[in-house]
Design an enzyme around this catalytic site. Structure first.
Site, short mmCIF file in Angstrom:
data_model
loop_
_atom_site.label_atom_id
_atom_site.label_comp_id
_atom_site.label_asym_id
_atom_site.label_seq_id
_atom_site.Cartn_x
_atom_site.Cartn_y
_atom_site.Cartn_z
NE ARG A 1 -4.39 -1.47 0.11
CZ ARG A 1 -4.53 -2.37 -0.91
NH1 ARG A 1 -3.51 -2.43 -1.76
NH2 ARG A 1 -5.71 -2.91 -0.62
CG HIS B 1 -3.29 0.08 -6.61
ND1 HIS B 1 -3.66 0.44 -5.13
CD2 HIS B 1 -3.70 -1.18 -6.33
CE1 HIS B 1 -3.86 -0.48 -4.61
NE2 HIS B 1 -4.07 -1.64 -5.05
#
Ligand code: NDP
Ligand code: OXD
Length: 303
Positions: free
Chosen positions: A218, A266
């Site tokens: 993350r 992502h």
């Protein structure tokens, strides 16, 4: 009782078909909810801001593998993260690709190619490099096996230090020993209070000079300023990032044009619509039958 799906248009089309085959009721979109008290599961990336009307709610299901984006939920509502073979295989593939790119100096060669510059560096055998994986969970273990098959020396780090066949796994308390000698550091951790900002100055300083970073965890694991400092100091040679802080990485951010860095938006994985629906069905059945809930998140650990 029914599941409420709050997600993409594609899932909104696929899930009702999968639920119909299974004979389970589903409502798509909050505006279609006639009676909130008749909703016992919500599958979403982000749940409704106010859950008070959903008085029969039993579980919230994250449509992704991570749960860090979810707000705190009422204590009697279970949280499940999607367990899907496709997610795990996709992230494994991205990590293998990025590790090979880091290993074979692709950030440098891509930058040189933009300048039409033919300049060869030293080529190293995978067997000469140690890959260290932060997070030896479902995805970390899969990545470790594939990287080991490619010849890399692989070691892992996890909270428990739980053994994994054929891999040296270090526990949370053994972070320094884990980092020493890691040529390519791969992050596959969940984002929790304990792992927030872990990819920062202190961790980089424990790696050997010239180490590389591969990050698919993350964005908030990474201290972006510390990364730039480590790259500028020559301490880190390169970084391949699927996640940044913030996301999207703003236009004009120095990392976009940095020849030592490759950024992907992502995309290490996206949950397949059918696999996500099958996970939700497994959760519904487990709750109904009082069995362990697949992908149940331990609230106190945060993953
Ligand atoms: P798991 O829950 O299966 O594994 C998590 C691992 O992290 C475990 O090995 C756990 O240790 C370890 N861990 C957790 N907290 C700590 C800590 N404080 N110190 C050391 N180790 C810790 O997760 P997954 O493998 O399924 O997924 C990992 C993450 O990958 C997700 O949370 C998400 O953030 C990211 N992801 C990113 C995607 C992308 O597209 N970029 C897609 C999907 C996932 P232990 O084994 O002891 O429990
Ligand atoms: C996930 C993700 O958590 O895509 O599944 O990041």
């Amino acid at each position: 009782m029914a599941l409420l799906l709050l997600s993409t248009a594609e899932r909104g089309e696929v899930w009702p078909r999968v639920f119909a085959e299974a004979g389970e009721p589903i409502v798509v979109g909050e505006t279609s909810v006639m009676d909130p008290a008749a909703i016992d599961h919500i599958a979403c990336w982000v749940p409704p801001h106010d859950l008070s009307a959903y008085t029969g709610l039993r579980t919230v299901i994250s449509v992704g593998a991570g749960v860090d984006h979810l707000p705190p939920l009422p204590a009697d509502v279970a949280l499940s993260r999607t367990i899907a073979p496709g997610i795990e295989a996709m992230v494994r593939d991205w990590v293998v690709m990025a590790t090979l790119m880091a290993h074979r100096d692709m950030p440098t060669y891509l930058a040189q190619a933009r300048e039409h510059l033919w300049k060869a560096g030293r080529v190293m055998d995978a067997r000469a490099r140690t890959v260290g994986i932060l997070g030896m969970g479902r995805i970390g273990r899969l990545a470790a096996a594939s990287l080991g098959n490619l010849g890399f020396r692989v070691r892992g780090w996890s909270l428990s230090g739980r053994p994994v066949d054929g891999i040296d796994v270090f526990s949370a308390a053994e972070l320094d020993a884990f980092l020493g000698g890691v040529d390519i550091l791969v992050c596959l951790l969940p984002l929790t209070k304990a792992t927030h900002g872990i990819l920062g100055k202190a961790v980089f300083a424990k790696l050997p000079r010239g180490a590389r970073l591969v990050h698919a965890g993350r964005g908030a694991h990474l201290d972006m300023a510390a990364l730039l400092n480590a790259l500028d100091a020559g301490w880190l040679a390169s970084a391949i990032l699927d996640v940044t802080d913030p996301e999207p990485l703003p236009k004009g951010h120095p990392l976009w044009n940095d020849p030592r860095v490759i950024v992907t938006p992502h995309v290490a994985a996206q949950t397949d619509a059918r696999e996500g629906a099958l996970h939700a069905l497994a959760v519904i059945r487990a709750v109904r039958e009082g069995l362990p809930i697949p992908g149940l998140v331990a609230r106190e650990r945060g993953y």
